[in-house]
Design an enzyme around this catalytic site. Structure first.
Site, PDB file in Angstrom:
ATOM      1  N   GLY A 220      34.395  56.132  33.715  1.00  0.00           N
ATOM      2  CA  GLY A 220      35.599  56.070  34.582  1.00  0.00           C
ATOM      3  C   GLY A 220      34.883  55.979  35.950  1.00  0.00           C
ATOM      4  N   SER A 221      35.676  56.201  36.982  1.00  0.00           N
ATOM      5  CA  SER A 221      35.086  55.940  38.400  1.00  0.00           C
ATOM      6  C   SER A 221      33.977  57.002  38.764  1.00  0.00           C
ATOM      7  CB  SER A 221      36.384  56.023  39.384  1.00  0.00           C
ATOM      8  OG  SER A 221      37.029  57.348  39.340  1.00  0.00           O
ATOM      9  N   THR A 224      35.579  60.135  40.095  1.00  0.00           N
ATOM     10  CA  THR A 224      35.913  61.216  39.034  1.00  0.00           C
ATOM     11  C   THR A 224      34.714  61.969  38.420  1.00  0.00           C
ATOM     12  OG1 THR A 224      37.912  60.133  38.766  1.00  0.00           O
ATOM     13  CG2 THR A 224      37.400  61.708  36.973  1.00  0.00           C
ATOM     14  N   GLY A 225      33.716  60.863  38.005  1.00  0.00           N
ATOM     15  CA  GLY A 225      32.425  61.323  37.528  1.00  0.00           C
ATOM     16  C   GLY A 225      31.919  62.622  38.308  1.00  0.00           C
ATOM     17  N   GLU A 242      29.571  57.587  32.408  1.00  0.00           N
ATOM     18  CA  GLU A 242      29.341  56.128  32.396  1.00  0.00           C
ATOM     19  C   GLU A 242      30.196  55.510  33.750  1.00  0.00           C
ATOM     20  OE1 GLU A 242      27.412  54.130  31.116  1.00  0.00           O
ATOM     21  OE2 GLU A 242      26.437  55.047  29.365  1.00  0.00           O
ATOM     22  N   CYS A 276      33.672  47.310  33.765  1.00  0.00           N
ATOM     23  CA  CYS A 276      32.406  48.139  34.670  1.00  0.00           C
ATOM     24  C   CYS A 276      31.364  47.135  35.033  1.00  0.00           C
ATOM     25  CB  CYS A 276      32.164  49.274  33.846  1.00  0.00           C
ATOM     26  SG  CYS A 276      31.466  49.068  32.252  1.00  0.00           S
TER      27      CYS A 276
HETATM   28  P1  NAD Z   1      39.590  57.342  36.692  1.00  0.00           P
HETATM   29  O1  NAD Z   1      38.116  57.729  36.857  1.00  0.00           O
HETATM   30  O2  NAD Z   1      40.448  57.063  37.579  1.00  0.00           O
HETATM   31  O3  NAD Z   1      39.938  57.728  35.376  1.00  0.00           O
HETATM   32  C1  NAD Z   1      38.991  57.905  34.168  1.00  0.00           C
HETATM   33  C2  NAD Z   1      39.696  59.219  33.179  1.00  0.00           C
HETATM   34  O4  NAD Z   1      39.398  60.329  34.193  1.00  0.00           O
HETATM   35  C3  NAD Z   1      41.342  59.316  33.019  1.00  0.00           C
HETATM   36  O5  NAD Z   1      41.351  59.550  31.583  1.00  0.00           O
HETATM   37  C4  NAD Z   1      41.834  60.087  34.269  1.00  0.00           C
HETATM   38  O6  NAD Z   1      42.780  60.788  33.715  1.00  0.00           O
HETATM   39  C5  NAD Z   1      40.498  61.074  33.950  1.00  0.00           C
HETATM   40  N1  NAD Z   1      40.486  62.079  35.127  1.00  0.00           N
HETATM   41  C6  NAD Z   1      40.803  61.732  36.543  1.00  0.00           C
HETATM   42  N2  NAD Z   1      40.549  62.807  37.403  1.00  0.00           N
HETATM   43  C7  NAD Z   1      39.912  63.710  36.617  1.00  0.00           C
HETATM   44  C8  NAD Z   1      39.159  64.847  36.868  1.00  0.00           C
HETATM   45  N3  NAD Z   1      39.176  65.440  38.123  1.00  0.00           N
HETATM   46  N4  NAD Z   1      38.614  65.545  35.928  1.00  0.00           N
HETATM   47  C9  NAD Z   1      38.621  64.888  34.619  1.00  0.00           C
HETATM   48  N5  NAD Z   1      38.998  63.734  34.276  1.00  0.00           N
HETATM   49  C10 NAD Z   1      39.724  63.391  35.113  1.00  0.00           C
HETATM   50  O7  NAD Z   1      38.675  55.727  36.188  1.00  0.00           O
HETATM   51  P2  NAD Z   1      39.830  54.298  35.930  1.00  0.00           P
HETATM   52  O8  NAD Z   1      40.386  53.966  37.064  1.00  0.00           O
HETATM   53  O9  NAD Z   1      40.433  54.900  34.657  1.00  0.00           O
HETATM   54  O10 NAD Z   1      38.588  53.560  35.374  1.00  0.00           O
HETATM   55  C11 NAD Z   1      38.119  52.458  36.062  1.00  0.00           C
HETATM   56  C12 NAD Z   1      36.525  52.779  36.525  1.00  0.00           C
HETATM   57  O11 NAD Z   1      36.105  52.985  35.538  1.00  0.00           O
HETATM   58  C13 NAD Z   1      35.688  51.802  37.272  1.00  0.00           C
HETATM   59  O12 NAD Z   1      35.221  52.550  38.434  1.00  0.00           O
HETATM   60  C14 NAD Z   1      34.987  51.372  36.297  1.00  0.00           C
HETATM   61  O13 NAD Z   1      33.898  50.752  36.948  1.00  0.00           O
HETATM   62  C15 NAD Z   1      34.504  52.319  35.618  1.00  0.00           C
HETATM   63  N6  NAD Z   1      34.389  51.982  34.062  1.00  0.00           N
HETATM   64  C16 NAD Z   1      32.754  52.251  33.874  1.00  0.00           C
HETATM   65  C17 NAD Z   1      32.559  51.935  32.724  1.00  0.00           C
HETATM   66  C18 NAD Z   1      30.924  52.336  32.070  1.00  0.00           C
HETATM   67  O14 NAD Z   1      30.511  52.259  30.981  1.00  0.00           O
HETATM   68  N7  NAD Z   1      30.117  52.501  33.164  1.00  0.00           N
HETATM   69  C19 NAD Z   1      33.126  51.559  31.727  1.00  0.00           C
HETATM   70  C20 NAD Z   1      34.680  51.195  31.963  1.00  0.00           C
HETATM   71  C21 NAD Z   1      35.164  51.672  33.328  1.00  0.00           C
END
Ligand code: NAD
Length: 467
Positions: A220-221, A224-225, A242, A276
């Site tokens: 994810g983003s 959030t990571g 990731e 991503c």
């Molecule tokens: P996001 O971080 O908003 O959400 C991802 C997940 O995290 C969701 O399930 C969400 O409910 C959960 N989440 C949100 N806040 C949280 C918290 N505080 N604690 C734990 N979990 C929480 O990301 P998104 O908008 O769904 O995805 C898009 C992002 O993901 C982009 O930045 C993209 O580049 C990245 N991405 C990376 C890869 C990779 O392999 N590096 C692959 C796909 C997407």
């Protein structure tokens, strides 16, 4: 249709639901169950109970179970692809839902056959030392909305293959396809090995803090990571993160602009840019700048965008309103600051979150669309003349997922690749991940890798045995 959680091999209903809409039509698709804290606890308890026996199963048994999951995915791929298209927006056709399901099947079978044999690192008169790989326990998987099923598979299969059990939480934007996929997959596994809870972001935080979970694998983003890393710190969880990227492509002056147009296009616009490791900033040498702009635009303008259930379309909508507004805002900002629109921009308001394929020339590094991750169908093109300078510009971001170099001179391209600060560099292509090659980011793009033996090792801990 109402969907359920899946805990300990059983469908579990929730009191609360949120509506999920089709991003191409605005139509209601289904109701997503919102798991309570108690339901998360019961999923973790079921996974912990199942771990006691699953972690003791033979390698052969786990391998067979993973192949059985691959077969389930294959048998149900058209149903899952249709649901994915309706929920995520990506077309059935092109590099869309069927492609994503094909990836799920391929990754599952490939990962099933990976091995982590005992390594003998010393065997002499002073003794024998063996390294054994042991599973970690309950793995918590948290997934995003862009490639929801493939990313879930990337988390689940290596975890289960190496003897862990799983609780997965899909994105609240695209939960239904994951709920259905896990229901199908868990039918070929012992109870409790694979569980799914859906809910809001808060549920992910609860998982990161949970004392019953030993590892979080998160895609994810970047923001959030960081939050997950902080929430996981008190329990010292293992983490694979990731995160986001802002991949640069560098086009050298020796290219044939027409020949590379298709590769550049799909590098940037795969899944309407919601990927991503998509090409997010394109640096083109002044000698071929006009040619690359012309041929890329000519290629892009013929790519049909629309409802993904229509087989004619190869590009779909942006998945949600939040992301749509971000792309719109970044394009408007770039145009206001001097970017030249070669294609797209100016969206027409209608049903669905359709944002036209957009190519912007004459962009500069300080524009928001260059400095930030746009994560949508809008590509900024920047001109350069000096190779050292452009490498410095490509590296001048705090993320480093992928990058690409475009040239007919492969050894020169490899030399430039080695100077790029990112986890993967492709030559004359972009974003071509494979199940046998470790994939991960450097700098703010994450911690750890997925895929291949290196990825599998992240679901294990080492035990050294001195005999
Ligand atoms: P996001 O971080 O908003 O959400 C991802 C997940 O995290 C969701 O399930 C969400 O409910 C959960 N989440 C949100 N806040 C949280 C918290 N505080 N604690 C734990 N979990 C929480 O990301 P998104 O908008 O769904 O995805 C898009 C992002 O993901 C982009 O930045 C993209 O580049 C990245 N991405 C990376 C890869 C990779 O392999 N590096 C692959 C796909 C997407």
């Amino acid at each position: 249709m109402t969907y359920n959680l899946h805990i300990n091999g059983e469908a579990v209903a929730c009191d609360e639901h949120i509506d999920i809409f089709n991003p191409a039509t605005d139509e209601l698709l289904g109701a997503c169950p919102m798991a309570s804290r108690a339901q998360l606890d019961s999923a973790v308890a079921a996974a912990a109970q199942a771990y006691k026996t699953w972690s003791k199963t033979s390698d052969e048994e786990r391998k067979n179970a993973c192949h059985a999951m691959g077969q389930v995915l294959e048998d149900n791929s058209e149903e899952l692809a249709k649901l994915l298209t309706q929920e995520q927006g990506k077309p059935l056709n092109g590099v869309g839902s069927r492609f994503e399901l094909g990836g799920c099947v391929g990754w599952t079978h490939f990962t099933a056959d990976l091995e982590l044999p005992v390594e003998v690192i010393q065997d002499n008169e002073e003794g024998r030392v063996e390294l054994h790989r042991k599973p970690l326990g309950v793995v918590g998987s948290i997934t995003p909305w862009n490639w929801p099923l493939m990313i879930a598979i990337w988390h689940i299969i290596p975890a289960i293959r190496s003897g862990n059990t799983v609780v997965i939480k899909p994105s609240p934007y695209t939960p239904l396809s994951s709920l259905r996929m896990i229901e199908l997959l868990s039918s070929v596994l012992p109870k409790g090995v694979l569980n799914i809870v859906s809910g809001a972001d808060e549920l992910g935080k609860m998982m990161s803090e949970h004392t019953g979970i030993q590892k979080i694998v998160f895609t994810g983003s970047c923001a959030t990571g960081g939050k997950i890393m902080a929430s996981a710190a008190p329990t010292l969880k293992r983490l694979t993160l990731e995160l986001g990227g802002n991949d640069a492509g560098i086009v050298l002056p020796d290219v044939d602009a027409k020949a590379i147009a298709e590769g550049l296009f799909w590098g940037a616009f795969i899944n309407s840019g919601q990927t991503c490791a998509a090409l997010k900033r394109l640096y083109v040498h002044a000698d071929v700048y006009d040619d690359v702009c012309t041929h890329l635009t000519a290629f892009a303008k013929n790519m049909p965008m629309g409802n993904g259930l229509d087989e004619a379309n190869v590009l779909g909508p942006i998945q949600n309103a939040m992301q749509y507004s971000k792309v719109e805002e970044l394009v408007e900002d770039a145009v206001a600051n001097g970017a030249r629109v070669l294609l797209g921009a100016n969206p027409t308001k209608g049903k669905g979150y359709f944002y036209p394929t957009t190519i912007l020339a004459d962009c500069t590094d300080d524009m928001r669309i260059v400095a930030e991750e746009q994560f949508g169908p809008a590509l900024p093109i920047l001109k350069y003349t000096d190779i050292d300078d452009v490498i410095a510009r490509a590296n001048n971001v705090d993320v480093g997922l992928g990058g690409s170099v475009w040239s007919n001179d492969i050894s020169k391209a490899k030399e430039i690749a080695s100077r790029m600060e990112c986890g993967s560099v492709w030559i004359n292509k972009h974003g071509m991940i494979q199940p046998n090659v470790p994939f991960g980011g450097v700098k703010g793009s994450g911690i750890g890798v997925e895929f291949g033996v290196e990825g599998l090792k992240e679901y294990t801990t080492i035990q050294a045995i001195f005999a």
